[in-house]
Design an enzyme around this catalytic site. Structure first.
Site, PDB file in Angstrom:
ATOM      1  N   ARG A 237      -3.330  -5.156 -10.370  1.00 25.18           N
ATOM      2  CA  ARG A 237      -2.214  -5.392  -9.461  1.00 25.18           C
ATOM      3  C   ARG A 237      -1.021  -4.552  -9.900  1.00 25.18           C
ATOM      4  O   ARG A 237      -0.706  -4.486 -11.097  1.00 25.18           O
ATOM      5  CB  ARG A 237      -1.816  -6.878  -9.464  1.00 25.18           C
ATOM      6  CG  ARG A 237      -2.768  -7.778  -8.684  1.00 25.18           C
ATOM      7  CD  ARG A 237      -2.705  -7.498  -7.178  1.00 25.18           C
ATOM      8  NE  ARG A 237      -3.565  -8.361  -6.376  1.00 25.18           N
ATOM      9  CZ  ARG A 237      -4.818  -8.069  -6.005  1.00 25.18           C
ATOM     10  NH1 ARG A 237      -5.384  -6.952  -6.376  1.00 25.18           N
ATOM     11  NH2 ARG A 237      -5.504  -8.909  -5.245  1.00 25.18           N
ATOM     12  N   GLU A 266       3.114  -1.864  -1.796  1.00 25.69           N
ATOM     13  CA  GLU A 266       2.000  -1.254  -1.050  1.00 25.69           C
ATOM     14  C   GLU A 266       2.201  -1.497   0.440  1.00 25.69           C
ATOM     15  O   GLU A 266       2.609  -2.599   0.813  1.00 25.69           O
ATOM     16  CB  GLU A 266       0.665  -1.863  -1.506  1.00 25.69           C
ATOM     17  CG  GLU A 266       0.352  -1.528  -2.945  1.00 25.69           C
ATOM     18  CD  GLU A 266      -0.969  -2.137  -3.439  1.00 25.69           C
ATOM     19  OE1 GLU A 266      -1.760  -2.629  -2.618  1.00 25.69           O
ATOM     20  OE2 GLU A 266      -1.186  -2.110  -4.651  1.00 25.69           O
ATOM     21  N   HIS A 285      -5.265   1.576  -2.770  1.00 23.05           N
ATOM     22  CA  HIS A 285      -5.879   0.266  -3.064  1.00 23.05           C
ATOM     23  C   HIS A 285      -7.293   0.196  -2.479  1.00 23.05           C
ATOM     24  O   HIS A 285      -7.605  -0.659  -1.655  1.00 23.05           O
ATOM     25  CB  HIS A 285      -5.005  -0.883  -2.523  1.00 23.05           C
ATOM     26  CG  HIS A 285      -5.297  -2.194  -3.187  1.00 23.05           C
ATOM     27  ND1 HIS A 285      -4.333  -3.146  -3.446  1.00 23.05           N
ATOM     28  CD2 HIS A 285      -6.446  -2.726  -3.670  1.00 23.05           C
ATOM     29  CE1 HIS A 285      -4.879  -4.195  -4.035  1.00 23.05           C
ATOM     30  NE2 HIS A 285      -6.173  -3.960  -4.182  1.00 23.05           N
TER      31      HIS A 285
HETATM   32  C1  DGY Z   1      -9.008  -8.104  -4.493  1.00 23.44           C
HETATM   33  O1  DGY Z   1     -10.062  -8.559  -4.019  1.00 23.44           O
HETATM   34  O2  DGY Z   1      -8.166  -8.815  -5.013  1.00 23.44           O
HETATM   35  C2  DGY Z   1      -8.832  -6.643  -4.371  1.00 23.44           C
HETATM   36  O3  DGY Z   1      -7.614  -6.214  -4.858  1.00 23.44           O
HETATM   37  C3  DGY Z   1      -9.002  -6.211  -2.945  1.00 23.44           C
HETATM   38  O4  DGY Z   1      -9.504  -4.917  -2.958  1.00 23.44           O
END
Ligand code: DGY
Length: 323
Positions: A237, A266, A285
């Protein structure tokens, strides 16, 4: 009459049908106040909520007094106010296993593409700059046999360690809340404190969820402790990293390069200084973004919602204690 649910994500037709076999489904484009206002009755009656990438907070929950379960098409659930869900005894389901291998592939892609400067040199080829046999200003650095530091040894960390150990002969260091015996036996991974990992790793890979504990865990101090030849990778993250501190570390040579799939904001603003740095590979992402994995995640999320609303919380439930 079937129970009502709100769907705030587009699903493949067969999965939408599976959801509709169990529930009356109201599809909305997002969870913003104007959307909630527009579908006020559906939100008021819904016992289930399924989607991803939208905030589920107290303000929304107040508009959904009948809600009993939420199902996110993701492993991460930092968009949810878990305390507020717990207080209202609302279940939260997620997809912890469906994306493991795909996200590990993305991490390895970032390791390889930053080390070998894949994006940078490919752009130079496209720009017509490959006019003679290449010299050192096009070279990258090796990945094989280099030391990989993994911060966060969960399922994805394990899948990355497997690739690095068996595929690239990389010694592995890791830092996590607890020792991971299986990582140590299968991949010869060595547990170490964060400072040792930062000082010794050639690649520092962050795979952490966003929590109060991990927010801005990486800042100027951490980048200064890394080797100036080190490559920093983040596919967990964005807000786990203090982004201005990362930009400064890249600009002043505290670290060599960064491979990033996640950002503090983002989509990444087009004027982000990260985009003008040649030693940065920035991805939108895409951690789990393959057709197969996104389908599997959506299928899991549909099944999770059906299970949760039938009182089945043995797997994929973040807060089974409220059942
Ligand atoms: C998640 O599943 O948390 C991922 O970041 C999505 O791609």
């Amino acid at each position: 009459m079937k129970p009502s649910v709100i769907l705030y994500k587009t699903l493949p037709d067969d999965l939408l049908q599976r959801l509709q076999d169990h529930f009356t489904v109201t599809q909305v484009k997002n969870l913003r106040p104007d959307t909630v206002e527009q579908h006020a009755d559906a939100f008021a009656q819904a016992v289930g909520l399924l989607g991803s990438s939208e905030k589920v907070d107290t303000a929304l929950l107040e508009k959904m007094p009948a809600l009993r379960a939420t199902s996110t098409v993701s492993v991460g659930y930092d968009n949810f106010d878990v305390d507020a869900l717990n207080a209202r005894k609302i279940l939260l389901m997620h997809t912890p296993t469906a994306l493991t291998e795909t996200v590990a592939d993305t991490l390895m892609t970032l390791v390889l593409s930053t080390a070998r400067r894949v994006v940078d040199v490919a752009e130079r080829v496209k720009a017509g700059e490959w006019t003679k046999s290449i010299g050192p200003d096009w070279f990258g650095v090796d990945v094989h046999h280099k030391t990989l530091g993994i911060v966060g040894m969960g399922r994805i960390g394990m899948a990355l360690a497997q690739r690095a150990h068996f595929g690239f002969n990389m010694p592995i260091l890791y830092n996590a809340r607890r020792h991971h015996e299986e990582a140590e036996t299968r991949f010869n991974a060595r547990y170490c404190d964060m400072d040792t990992l930062l000082q010794e790793a050639d690649f520092v890979c962050l795979i952490l969820p966003l929590t109060d504990e991990t927010r801005h865990l990486f800042g100027a101090e951490q980048f200064k402790k890394m080797k100036s030849s080190a490559i920093f990778i983040n596919a967990g993250r964005g807000p786990v990293v203090d982004e201005p501190a990362l930009i400064a570390a890249l600009k002043n040579g505290d670290i060599h390069a960064a491979g990033l799939d996640v950002f503090e904001k983002e989509p990444l603003p087009v004027d982000s200084p990260l985009l003008s740095l040649p030693n940065v590979v920035a991805l939108p992402h895409i951690g789990s973004a393959t057709h197969e994995t996104r389908y599997n995640m959506a299928a899991t999320a549909v099944d999770n919602l059906i299970d949760a609303l039938n009182g089945k919380v043995e797997k994929n439930c973040v807060n089974p204690q409220v059942a």
